[in-house]
Design a protein around this motif. Structure first.
Motif, PDB file in Angstrom:
ATOM      1  N   SER A   2      -0.079  -1.447  -0.235  1.00 29.82           N
ATOM      2  CA  SER A   2       0.027  -0.156   0.116  1.00 29.82           C
ATOM      3  C   SER A   2       0.835   0.871  -0.255  1.00 29.82           C
ATOM      4  O   SER A   2       2.303   1.363  -0.148  1.00 29.82           O
ATOM      5  N   LYS A   3       0.228   2.065  -0.507  1.00 31.78           N
ATOM      6  CA  LYS A   3       1.093   3.283  -0.616  1.00 31.78           C
ATOM      7  C   LYS A   3      -0.079   4.585  -0.215  1.00 31.78           C
ATOM      8  O   LYS A   3      -1.315   4.536   0.165  1.00 31.78           O
ATOM      9  N   VAL A   4       1.042   4.946   1.391  1.00 30.73           N
ATOM     10  CA  VAL A   4      -0.043   6.882   2.091  1.00 30.73           C
ATOM     11  C   VAL A   4       0.522   7.932   1.242  1.00 30.73           C
ATOM     12  O   VAL A   4       1.123   7.945   0.754  1.00 30.73           O
ATOM     13  N   TYR A   5      -0.681   8.444   0.793  1.00 30.98           N
ATOM     14  CA  TYR A   5      -1.164  10.008   0.446  1.00 30.98           C
ATOM     15  C   TYR A   5      -1.056  10.374   1.513  1.00 30.98           C
ATOM     16  O   TYR A   5      -2.517  10.388   2.118  1.00 30.98           O
ATOM     17  N   GLU A   6      -0.655  12.001   1.505  1.00 35.09           N
ATOM     18  CA  GLU A   6      -1.357  13.003   3.010  1.00 35.09           C
ATOM     19  C   GLU A   6      -1.331  14.013   2.418  1.00 35.09           C
ATOM     20  O   GLU A   6      -0.524  14.901   1.566  1.00 35.09           O
ATOM     21  N   PHE A   7      -2.951  14.714   2.123  1.00 39.01           N
ATOM     22  CA  PHE A   7      -2.622  15.931   2.168  1.00 39.01           C
ATOM     23  C   PHE A   7      -3.493  17.094   2.613  1.00 39.01           C
ATOM     24  O   PHE A   7      -4.330  16.506   3.850  1.00 39.01           O
ATOM     25  N   LYS A   8      -2.740  17.673   3.320  1.00 33.75           N
ATOM     26  CA  LYS A   8      -2.564  18.465   4.310  1.00 33.75           C
ATOM     27  C   LYS A   8      -3.056  19.949   4.316  1.00 33.75           C
ATOM     28  O   LYS A   8      -3.666  20.510   5.387  1.00 33.75           O
ATOM     29  N   SER A   9      -3.318  20.574   3.181  1.00 34.23           N
ATOM     30  CA  SER A   9      -3.496  21.926   3.423  1.00 34.23           C
ATOM     31  C   SER A   9      -4.621  22.214   2.890  1.00 34.23           C
ATOM     32  O   SER A   9      -5.212  23.362   3.516  1.00 34.23           O
ATOM     33  N   ASN A  10      -5.302  21.726   2.272  1.00 36.12           N
ATOM     34  CA  ASN A  10      -6.743  21.720   1.897  1.00 36.12           C
ATOM     35  C   ASN A  10      -7.964  20.512   2.573  1.00 36.12           C
ATOM     36  O   ASN A  10      -7.640  20.215   1.764  1.00 36.12           O
ATOM     37  N   GLY A  11      -8.496  20.933   3.328  1.00 38.26           N
ATOM     38  CA  GLY A  11      -9.168  18.975   3.981  1.00 38.26           C
ATOM     39  C   GLY A  11      -8.961  18.182   4.436  1.00 38.26           C
ATOM     40  O   GLY A  11      -9.651  18.133   5.629  1.00 38.26           O
ATOM     41  N   LYS A  12      -7.249  18.183   4.933  1.00 35.02           N
ATOM     42  CA  LYS A  12      -7.030  17.452   5.044  1.00 35.02           C
ATOM     43  C   LYS A  12      -7.033  15.820   5.101  1.00 35.02           C
ATOM     44  O   LYS A  12      -8.097  15.524   5.928  1.00 35.02           O
ATOM     45  N   PHE A  13      -6.686  14.908   4.009  1.00 32.89           N
ATOM     46  CA  PHE A  13      -6.725  13.569   3.889  1.00 32.89           C
ATOM     47  C   PHE A  13      -5.380  12.763   3.868  1.00 32.89           C
ATOM     48  O   PHE A  13      -5.414  13.308   3.261  1.00 32.89           O
ATOM     49  N   THR A  14      -6.183  12.105   4.034  1.00 35.38           N
ATOM     50  CA  THR A  14      -5.277  10.547   4.337  1.00 35.38           C
ATOM     51  C   THR A  14      -6.010   9.844   3.186  1.00 35.38           C
ATOM     52  O   THR A  14      -6.944   9.315   3.404  1.00 35.38           O
ATOM     53  N   VAL A  15      -5.286   8.998   2.365  1.00 36.57           N
ATOM     54  CA  VAL A  15      -5.918   8.650   1.055  1.00 36.57           C
ATOM     55  C   VAL A  15      -4.614   7.550   1.279  1.00 36.57           C
ATOM     56  O   VAL A  15      -3.683   7.512   0.965  1.00 36.57           O
TER      57      VAL A  15
END
Length: 154
Positions: A2-15
């Protein structure tokens, strides 16, 4: 793997993208409000994804929206994507990461269909070959039927 992507700037998501699923984990208070109070993880099977809409950030936030059988696709652009549980939002500095994630998911979507197609063609080719052996009298009808069932996984 699995690969983890962290989007922290807008909305904050971990995919999290693994071989079978895309798991979206919204974080933070704004996502709690925008997504209707949902704090849970959304898991979408990769094989059921029918489309991925990708909008680059510009004057507004960018977003990635996943469509799959049974989902209701929002059509209101960025404002609708913010509220859609099948979407994630991101800003310009996360664009490279967002593209990488979409490319990975697309490659997994297409790998599954290519493998399934080649397996089906291979089984059909083998059945044609053993049918020729049956017709030539090299195999008996019982041997042909047994091999055909084996190839078809019956």
């Amino acid at each position: 793997m699995s690969k983890v992507y962290e989007f922290k700037s807008n909305g904050k998501f971990t995919v999290i993208v693994d071989d079978y699923n895309v798991k979206i984990q919204p974080k933070g208070f704004s996502n709690f409000i925008n997504k209707g109070g949902s704090k849970g993880e959304k898991s979408i099977p990769i094989k059921s994804i029918t489309a991925i809409q990708f909008k680059e950030p510009g004057l507004t936030t960018g977003y990635i929206q996943f469509a799959y059988s049974g989902s209701s696709e929002t059509k209101g652009g960025t404002m609708a994507a913010v509220k859609d549980e099948n979407s994630i939002t991101f800003v310009k500095k996360e664009l490279k990461q967002a593209r990488e994630m979409v490319d990975l998911i697309e490659s997994k979507r297409h790998a599954d269909s290519t493998t399934a197609q080649s397996t089906a063609v291979s089984a059909a080719d083998e059945i044609i070959k053993i049918k020729e052996l049956l017709d030539a009298g090299i195999l008996t009808q019982d041997e042909f039927e047994a091999k055909k069932k084996q190839l078809l996984g019956i």
